[in-house]
Design a protein around this motif. Sequence first.
Motif: not given
Length: 642
Positions: A190, A226, A519, A591, A596
Amino acid sequence: MDHPLSMKLASLNLISQKKLESILALCGEKFDLIIDPALIKPLERICGVNWLKQHGIDKIYKMDPQLGPTANLNKLYFIPASILKYKCVLDHISSLISQNASLSDGNYFNIIIVPKVVASYDLMLENKGLYGIVKLHSFTWEFMNLDERILSLELPFLFKQLFTEQNQSLLSSISMSLWSLFHVVGRPKCILSVGKMSSSILDLLEIYNESYDRDFITENAQDIGAMVVIDRDQDYASGLLTPATYSGLLSEIFDITCGYLDLNVKETMYKKGKLNLIPQEECPTKNTLMTLDSSLDNLYGEIKHRHFSEVLSVLSSKAKLLKNEDIKALGIQEMKHFVATKLQQVTLFKQNLVNHVLASETIISEMNNKFENLTLTESDMLNNRNKKSNFAYVDENFGTDIHIYNSLRLMCLLSLTQGLSYDEYNTLVSKYLVAFGYKFLYVFNNLVSAGLLIQPSSPKLSLSNLGNLTSQLPKWQNSFQSVANKLKQLSTQSDDGKSPNYVFNGGYTPLVAILCNALLTSDNLIEVLGKLSALNDLKVGGKVIDKYKVGLETLNEKLSNLNLQSLEFGYKDARTLLKQLKESKQNDFVLKPRTILVYVVGGVTYAEIAACSVIETVTASKIYMASDCVLNGSNLIAANMF
């Protein structure tokens, strides 16, 4: 590649070394290196002097327009992608050739440009009559691991080129660095982008994926779940506000380059920017260099993200622990064991403790009693309160305590949050020019171009624009608060360190923390996009939206169905995607891993890094912060000056 992510990131340095080695192999067997001072520290992170000497470097010189003859005829120049510095090098080479015409016949001159050679550089070679005499090389080094989960390209000049000069020629180098990173850690499933620059970077990434071997990227890697790419101009407030964390205040007071802090207590960054009517004699002193790396300085790792009000008490407790260790009471064998195992660590810890105490005392001395009034005024600006008194505070600052950078920071923050009238704007500009000289008049145009300052229109209104006045005025006055309130950046929660807004004394939450939190705390993609619906330039990409692409899967198919208005290169507008998700009722989003990567185009601040650290703790995740440099508000203003 089943290695930990930290080991994979450490390998990026080896990739940079290999790239540099291949360039040096093209430059001859023995030559002098003439390097721009701004690139010395980054180069030291990639390789040492011994490594350079093993690969053909004989002598090393700092680049200077007045540099005389060097030890060898073969010369290698190492400079950033700056037109002015490139011209300076070409002038230096022309001067050498004018003194010795035989130099134009051989391969004596090579220039390494960081991060890449742009097309105009070849044209400049032709204009100088140096085409074929000078060889140009692009060197796009990989991300440098400055600290725990902090990656930087160390290209601080990118903000000026991208946002002030609107020159996007170096965007491709950022895309290539991210593309290279994906080869090591795998491609996130993502990807979010916020801002026009970020969108262009992701478009270039998609082109690289289509143009080069797609199988080369590790699709099965589970290192990054992500990625968020965001433009600096999407959250200027986080750059302009005064941070309350220890690391943030360090960057305000001291010069930090490539993760190294120059502990110069006599000539701090704050003192350098003050208007000194009485010139002071410069006394050369040898300053201490601190490495802001938690793996090398455990004490820094413990206090870097703390609110500054807590730091001195932590340092005091550490000093008491050292004092309580009674080495004299140890026996001979215990003493030997202590010397062999702990003495070096204790000595290093004592030195680090002394350095941090000295840095903290300097921060207190420099900020004096201004910090509380400054942060209260900034809080009022953010919440659109007490406009008259806020302007009076800024106006007084310009009159009695003017600073070449920080005064403009206040002016820009007031302009972005509450707006300036035509008369207020001109009053501040006039005071600044009287203090520092009319040679800085161009700075205000640069600040407007970068979006840091909103220039009010003249009060002389014509009949044609009177009708639009009421519709235009509220927009620029309240747009900041409107978006910030929708995203809950102006939260009223306490600043006790459990909420990311503590980095600005509880007054503001950086946008990067909002994005990461959305997220990490959402169960599906609809929830993510719903939380971020206030953002106008939000786009979504990656495998998570593959099923929603309508036909245009490859670059060739995109080009065959070319429509410049709707071409998205694999990334979809968030609002359009949200409608499709609601209609299709397919909403699977997990996720995994909960890691991230955030890339801020134009520089990230220590306050934003600290805010994301809070999100990490609360959500049991990992957030890697990456950018072209780590900066503060003064750096943002300085980028529009020099």
